[in-house]
Design an enzyme around this catalytic site. Structure first.
Site, PDB file in Angstrom:
ATOM      1  N   ASP A  40       0.822  -1.208   0.000  1.00 36.26           N
ATOM      2  CA  ASP A  40       0.000   0.000   0.000  1.00 36.26           C
ATOM      3  C   ASP A  40       0.861   1.265   0.000  1.00 36.26           C
ATOM      4  OD1 ASP A  40      -2.466  -1.117  -0.187  1.00 36.26           O
ATOM      5  OD2 ASP A  40      -2.929  -1.051   1.949  1.00 36.26           O
ATOM      6  N   ASP A 115       7.241   1.865  10.985  1.00 41.15           N
ATOM      7  CA  ASP A 115       6.670   1.272   9.779  1.00 41.15           C
ATOM      8  C   ASP A 115       6.350  -0.187  10.080  1.00 41.15           C
ATOM      9  OD1 ASP A 115       5.915   0.681   7.204  1.00 41.15           O
ATOM     10  OD2 ASP A 115       7.957   0.418   6.470  1.00 41.15           O
ATOM     11  N   ASN A 170      -3.796   6.302  -0.555  1.00 42.97           N
ATOM     12  CA  ASN A 170      -2.554   6.465  -1.301  1.00 42.97           C
ATOM     13  C   ASN A 170      -2.738   6.072  -2.782  1.00 42.97           C
ATOM     14  OD1 ASN A 170       0.155   7.072  -1.651  1.00 42.97           O
ATOM     15  ND2 ASN A 170       0.861   5.047  -1.000  1.00 42.97           N
ATOM     16  N   LYS A 171      -1.740   6.428  -3.564  1.00 45.59           N
ATOM     17  CA  LYS A 171      -1.692   6.111  -5.000  1.00 45.59           C
ATOM     18  C   LYS A 171      -2.874   6.729  -5.753  1.00 45.59           C
ATOM     19  CE  LYS A 171       0.880   1.860  -4.074  1.00 45.59           C
ATOM     20  NZ  LYS A 171       1.109   0.439  -4.400  1.00 45.59           N
ATOM     21  N   GLY A 474       8.258 -39.554  36.560  1.00 43.57           N
ATOM     22  CA  GLY A 474       8.921 -40.476  35.650  1.00 43.57           C
ATOM     23  C   GLY A 474       7.921 -40.997  34.636  1.00 43.57           C
ATOM     24  N   LYS A 480       6.908 -45.517  39.770  1.00 42.98           N
ATOM     25  CA  LYS A 480       6.626 -44.424  40.703  1.00 42.98           C
ATOM     26  C   LYS A 480       5.674 -44.854  41.823  1.00 42.98           C
ATOM     27  CE  LYS A 480       4.919 -41.864  37.502  1.00 42.98           C
ATOM     28  NZ  LYS A 480       5.076 -42.886  36.436  1.00 42.98           N
ATOM     29  N   SER A 548       3.673 -36.322  35.539  1.00 39.79           N
ATOM     30  CA  SER A 548       3.974 -34.877  35.555  1.00 39.79           C
ATOM     31  C   SER A 548       5.081 -34.556  34.554  1.00 39.79           C
ATOM     32  CB  SER A 548       4.347 -34.404  36.964  1.00 39.79           C
ATOM     33  OG  SER A 548       5.341 -35.203  37.554  1.00 39.79           O
TER      34      SER A 548
END
Length: 635
Positions: A40, A115, A170-171, A474, A480, A548
């Site tokens: 643009d 910008d 613009n343009k 683990g 565990k 975990s």
């Protein structure tokens, strides 16, 4: 020329220089952004502004002309975009990727311009550039009209709190300076802007290529335009901090200045309001009050300081006040809370982990925070509210957040400093999101800690033990639960008061609503951690046996407990060994694709880096491991 005439001439020159310097010192500053869809003309416009304001040195101009010839400019002597598109990738693609900041000034004002990239995937860059801006220039290609990205950038600008918007069509040279085309685009954009709450829009027809209506208006090509040039508008638009100055006084404390025993001041940047000696102030979150005795700066004491100024406040009383506290007007102080609704702009490649702990930085305050599942994600192209379980890169959503302790805040719409925050990943220290607080949750205001007479120390004393959390982690099948059960049996023989929280068992009740997605695993551990903390408050030794898988959640539980009460026990069993055992047949199902999100197969496991205890199950039986753990913790 006589000596006296030379003296008078030198004096006049000196006066002119002093006047010139004073004029430039007292100029106001405007920070603005340029944004819009790809191609643009954002970079070209900024280059034109720099060129027309004489902010390009001769060597820069020569290099620019040379670069322009290399890339080819269709007969144009200078490609102004090259002044701003600094990255090689930008020049190769002809687009803006990063946020480029440029500085220039005119006779009336100083400017900092950002910008911003037009591509949707660079939304985070645009938000970064807009975070400190006072004004947004949104460019529209006169041939294309209002596009999806036009609406997106208008929405983001409004979201960030920019009050002044310029629609630069613009343009215009490419549509033969058609007045009807300009008015149609301006009308369409103004209608959209009004629908999202933007009240102040100034539409200007321009040509960055030709320079029409950039520095003077109307250009000969737009005699039908009766508004200001772009530069005129930028020089005169009111972006004073009067809105902040008239609000009640707030100053986040950045630093306690204590050079000697005779001086103690609190330094910071005033976020809102003004303060002067004699004013009554309140320190938050403690709520203590005092009065201001003096305002100190490098060049002496001040009679008054206002929003946007840095100062050091000295108080009449010796009050506990440190970095992260907020000094505010005593009769109109901000709120404190630990639960909020906020808008989040997600800026990380890795998606939001609901329930995971992040660092939240708001002004000078830093706290731990968890984000709940988003209420909705916003489609900024259509403004629809979409259901969402998480937020991906560049997504914008609304969610509730909970901090580990109350923070001082105001709604972002009222105060950017005390309402805007960033989220930081605790592991990588990368900024993952920007956020804007809407309000504190009512439940946060109505729920308070109830004081109790029997403390956690008293609970532990009558049990004759020190509370601990023995956190077994683990892979599935590592052993565990078996080892934790053996440890609890031995502790029972030692007359210790214990409780074992097992991963499978809690999913039958407390966590029966949770699955095995990453978000659910995080929430699973959060809940177990809170239960374990309550049990240690009761004086118990708590054993937990959970995979975990994520370090962040294990660290979160560790931080819930006093120093030394969290014992991480890594049951270190190789995946191949755990899979051989496969007592529950889970690995077999996971390998066959019948069980999704299984740790070690299609979901990661992050082993502890520095566990208090490491158990190698290839060298120890469960009983031997239990004895080793008991000896290590010496309960």
């Amino acid at each position: 020329m006589s000596d006296s005439e030379v003296y008078r001439t030198d004096a006049l020159i000196a006066e002119d220089i002093d006047a010139y310097l004073a004029q430039h010192q007292n100029k106001t500053m405007l920070r603005f952004i340029t944004c819009g869809s790809v191609d643009d003309g954002k970079s070209t416009l900024i280059g034109r502004l720099l060129y027309d304001s004489k902010m390009i040195f001769e060597d820069q101009l020569a290099a620019l002309e040379s670069d322009s010839r290399k890339v080819g400019t269709q007969g144009q002597d200078i490609d102004f975009a090259l002044l701003v598109d600094g990255l090689a990738a930008e020049r190769e693609q002809g687009i803006t990727i990063d946020v480029a900041y440029r500085f220039f000034n005119t006779e009336r004002r100083k400017f900092i311009v950002a910008d911003c990239p037009g591509h949707e995937q660079y939304t985070r860059n645009m938000v970064t550039g807009a975070s400190t801006a006072d004004l947004a220039i949104i460019l529209v290609d006169a041939r294309k009209g209002v596009l999806v990205q036009t609406r997106r950038h208008a929405y983001l600008s409004h979201l960030i709190g920019i009050r002044n918007v310029v629609l630069a069509v613009n343009k215009m040279d490419l549509v033969d300076y058609d007045e009807a085309a300009f008015k149609a685009i301006a009308a369409e954009f103004s209608a959209f802007a009004a629908s999202i709450g933007i009240e102040d829009v100034t539409a200007i027809p321009i040509s960055g290529f030709k320079g029409d209506n950039i520095t003077s208006a109307p250009s000969v090509s737009t005699p039908w335009y009766g508004g200001p040039s772009l530069i005129d508008h930028l020089e005169t638009v009111d972006v004073s901090s009067s809105h902040d100055v008239v609000r009640p006084f707030r100053m986040p404390v950045q630093w306690v200045n204590r050079p000697n025993l005779d001086f103690r001041g609190f330094a910071g940047l005033i976020a809102a309001g003004s303060v002067k000696p004699g004013d009554q102030v309140r320190i938050l979150p403690s709520g203590k009050t005092s009065s201001v005795t003096s305002l100190v700066k490098m060049d002496g004491d001040q009679d008054e300081a206002a929003a946007g100024e840095s100062t050091t406040i000295c108080l009449a009383d010796e009050i506990d006040c440190s970095r992260g506290d907020v000094i505010a007007a005593a009769d109109d102080a901000p709120q404190s809370s630990d639960q909020f609704e906020a808008t989040l702009v997600w800026m990380a490649d890795e998606a939001l982990h609901v329930g995971r702990a992040y660092w939240l930085k708001l002004a000078t305050q830093t706290v731990s925070v968890t984000v709940h599942q988003p209420k909705y994600e916003i489609n900024v192209n259509t403004l629809e509210h979409l259901a969402a379980k998480t937020l991906e890169l560049n997504a914008i959503g609304v969610a509730e957040i909970t901090t580990d302790r109350p923070i001082v805040f105001e709604a972002y719409a009222d105060n950017r400093t005390l309402g805007g925050f960033i989220l930081i990943d605790k592991i990588t220290n990368a900024t993952v999101a920007a956020g804007m607080i809407h309000f504190s949750l009512r439940r946060a205001q109505n729920v308070h800690w109830q004081p109790v007479d029997i403390t956690r120390e008293e609970h532990a004393r009558i049990k004759n033990q020190k509370p601990r959390v023995l956190w077994f982690t683990g892979l599935s099948g590592a052993g565990k639960s078996t080892i934790a059960n053996e440890v609890e049996k031995q502790l029972n023989l030692m007359n210790r008061h214990t409780f074992l929280l097992d991963g499978d068992n809690v999913r039958h009740g407390l966590n029966k609503d949770l699955g095995f997605t990453e978000a659910d695993r995080i929430e699973n551990i959060r809940r177990v951690g809170e239960v374990a903390r309550l049990m240690t408050d009761a004086g118990l030794i708590v054993l937990t046996a959970f995979i975990s898988p994520f370090r962040a959640e294990r660290d979160m539980v560790r931080k819930l407990l006093p120093e030394g009460e969290f014992i991480e026990i890594f049951v270190d069993t190789p995946l191949s060994v755990a899979e051989q055992r496969d007592v529950k047949g889970l690995y077999k199902k996971a390998r066959a694709g019948e069980l999704k999100n299984f740790t070690g197969i299609d979901s990661p496991y992050e082993p502890p880096e520095n566990p208090e205890i490491r158990i190698d199950t290839s060298k120890m039986s469960p009983a031997e491991a239990a004895n080793f753990i008991i000896n290590q913790i010496m309960i």
